[in-house]
Design a protein around this motif. Sequence first.
Motif, PDB file in Angstrom:
ATOM      1  N   TRP A   1     -11.225   4.040  -1.047  1.00  0.00           N
ATOM      2  CA  TRP A   1      -9.793   3.737  -0.941  1.00  0.00           C
ATOM      3  C   TRP A   1      -9.527   2.226  -0.946  1.00  0.00           C
ATOM      4  CZ3 TRP A   1      -7.311   3.500   4.450  1.00  0.00           C
ATOM      5  CH2 TRP A   1      -5.933   3.328   4.362  1.00  0.00           C
TER       6      TRP A   1
ATOM      7  N   CYS B   1      -7.020  -0.558  -3.820  1.00  0.00           N
ATOM      8  CA  CYS B   1      -5.923  -1.510  -3.623  1.00  0.00           C
ATOM      9  C   CYS B   1      -6.319  -2.912  -4.071  1.00  0.00           C
ATOM     10  CB  CYS B   1      -5.456  -1.493  -2.172  1.00  0.00           C
ATOM     11  SG  CYS B   1      -4.444  -0.046  -1.833  1.00  0.00           S
TER      12      CYS B   1
ATOM     13  N   CYS C   1       0.857  -1.187   0.000  1.00  0.00           N
ATOM     14  CA  CYS C   1       0.000   0.000   0.000  1.00  0.00           C
ATOM     15  C   CYS C   1       0.892   1.235   0.000  1.00  0.00           C
ATOM     16  CB  CYS C   1      -0.890   0.010   1.227  1.00  0.00           C
ATOM     17  SG  CYS C   1      -2.226  -1.149   1.047  1.00  0.00           S
TER      18      CYS C   1
ATOM     19  N   HIS D   1      -8.257  -1.155   6.667  1.00  0.00           N
ATOM     20  CA  HIS D   1      -8.022  -1.137   5.215  1.00  0.00           C
ATOM     21  C   HIS D   1      -7.853  -2.552   4.650  1.00  0.00           C
ATOM     22  CE1 HIS D   1      -6.765   0.233   1.332  1.00  0.00           C
ATOM     23  NE2 HIS D   1      -5.476   0.014   1.507  1.00  0.00           N
ATOM     24  N   HIS D   2      -7.014  -3.346   5.276  1.00  0.00           N
ATOM     25  CA  HIS D   2      -6.778  -4.679   4.716  1.00  0.00           C
ATOM     26  C   HIS D   2      -7.929  -5.659   4.950  1.00  0.00           C
ATOM     27  CE1 HIS D   2      -2.180  -3.868   4.256  1.00  0.00           C
ATOM     28  NE2 HIS D   2      -2.940  -3.210   3.405  1.00  0.00           N
TER      29      HIS D   2
ATOM     30  N   GLU E   1     -10.137  -4.790   2.127  1.00  0.00           N
ATOM     31  CA  GLU E   1      -9.616  -5.291   0.849  1.00  0.00           C
ATOM     32  C   GLU E   1      -9.883  -6.790   0.735  1.00  0.00           C
ATOM     33  OE1 GLU E   1      -5.431  -3.115   0.733  1.00  0.00           O
ATOM     34  OE2 GLU E   1      -5.632  -4.565  -0.865  1.00  0.00           O
TER      35      GLU E   1
HETATM   36 ZN    ZN Z   1      -3.890  -0.179   0.242  1.00  0.00          ZN
END
Ligand code: ZN
Length: 497
Positions: A218, A222, A32, A247-248, A251
């Motif tokens: 966002w 990714c 990232c 975030h992960h 994702e």
């Molecule tokens: Zn990322």
Amino acid sequence: MSATSLHLFNSLTRKLEAFHPVHAGEARVYSCGPTVYNYPHIGNMRAYVFADLLGRTLSFKGYRLTHVINITDVGHLTDDADEGEDKMEKMAAERAQSIWDIAKHYTQAYWADVKALNIRQPAEWSVATDYIDEMLEFAISIAEKHCYELDSGLYFDVSTVKDYGRLARAVTEEGEGRIDTVEGKRNAADFAIWRKTPPGEKRQMEWDSPWGKGAPGWHLECSVMSGKLLGFPFDIHTGGIDHREIHHPNEIAQNQAFCGCGSLSEAGNSGARIWMHNNFLVERSGKMSKSAGEFLRLQLLIDKGYHPLAYRMMCLQAHYRSELEFSWEGLEAALTRLKRLVMAVERLRERLDEIPAEPAGGWTLEWAHGEVGGALLPFLARFDEAMADDLNSPIALTVLEELLSIKKMDPAHKYQLLAVMDAVLGLGLTTLCRADLRLRPGSAAITEAQIEDALVRRKQARAEKDFATSDALRDELAAKGVEVMDGDPLGWEWKLG
Ligand code: ZN
Ligand code: AMP
């Protein structure tokens, strides 16, 4: 000597795991990248020194590396959990500048830090706004089964995938949920994959979509760039430890939806086989920030007279999974350690008739094993063992220091082994000389030429036993912030304070 198999800590299983590449002989890594709304602080750069160390280790172990780092120029909100404003829009409004200009300026600044820290260029810098079509395609393909629409955007329903939040389980188990303020969300952890532009507003960056004008989330960026450029499943996904919490996991949920994957117990169902996270660089006062106190940019370190690779040394002295506290004393110590290494290499170079050239396939473990024989092999084995043990750079550094301190070894082989180790650590030991490490602080009132000139005159005065002149010159230099260091063990004659 046989190579030690590479073991890496997988945040998904919270275990050390042997690295088995998805594609034989290859390693595909996604990191990232920065959100380019401001300068990166040195904590951010720790994340890329770590990713670089990982990439260099994979190359050392003989894998063909494909590394992708993205540049986030849209979609990252001021709060990771889908709250607040877009960081880029906010900065652009504050500065009355175009987002594109801001992104360009801070991307260049980030790249300058990357170069200064000897971070190798990845195969690709993927820029989020170059992938909007692919993001729309991805979002459309999962929308029906996994998403729902609210006035503010298209939201991902985290209950539609198995094991949501496994990566962040430490937090979830403790029951520390996130504050949910978007009305109509089905689950507190649901997140926007497409954010609609509110009616009557115009954003600088917006695109048409089946859900109206808006911008991608966002997390979507990714997932899309990593899948597109590396193919699901790829080997390793990296980021700072904060990404482990929101975030992960997001994702991963998208990747599961996209792949139609089941539970996360299958390696690779998350999109990547291994998820790795570096711990934080902290200041004594707490978390590093771009707004509070002194903004610790790499340029500030340079302006104060520290070579940027002293900061790389500081990072390598700690294991990437340990928190690292920044202090100026710590940086000074790291610089001294780097100086010692550079001096040892300078001495070694003096003993060589010819500097050994880099082999065609690079300075790898396998090459070193074939080339550097006998008494030096245990050093290679111990170095390999350290790096193969989840990138234990603090130990690897001590092996390198031991290697440089032993006497009576063939200097050419010693140099080759040093070059192999430095290809992993990236401290620039085969190219740096001591003079490079001497940076003049931005505030210095004297040039290097003036210092050298005063020192030549002082030497002459001392040779003539004219101690009055010699002392006067020393005092003159001291008044300008220059400390004369007679008899310094590292052979430095002066230092700017
Ligand atoms: Zn990322
Ligand atoms: P950002 O530009 O905010 O997306 O952050 C870039 C990278 O820096 C991400 O991988 C973050 O997880 C990481 N990061 C942020 N703060 C720190 C810190 N203090 N120490 C180490 N890594 C950090």
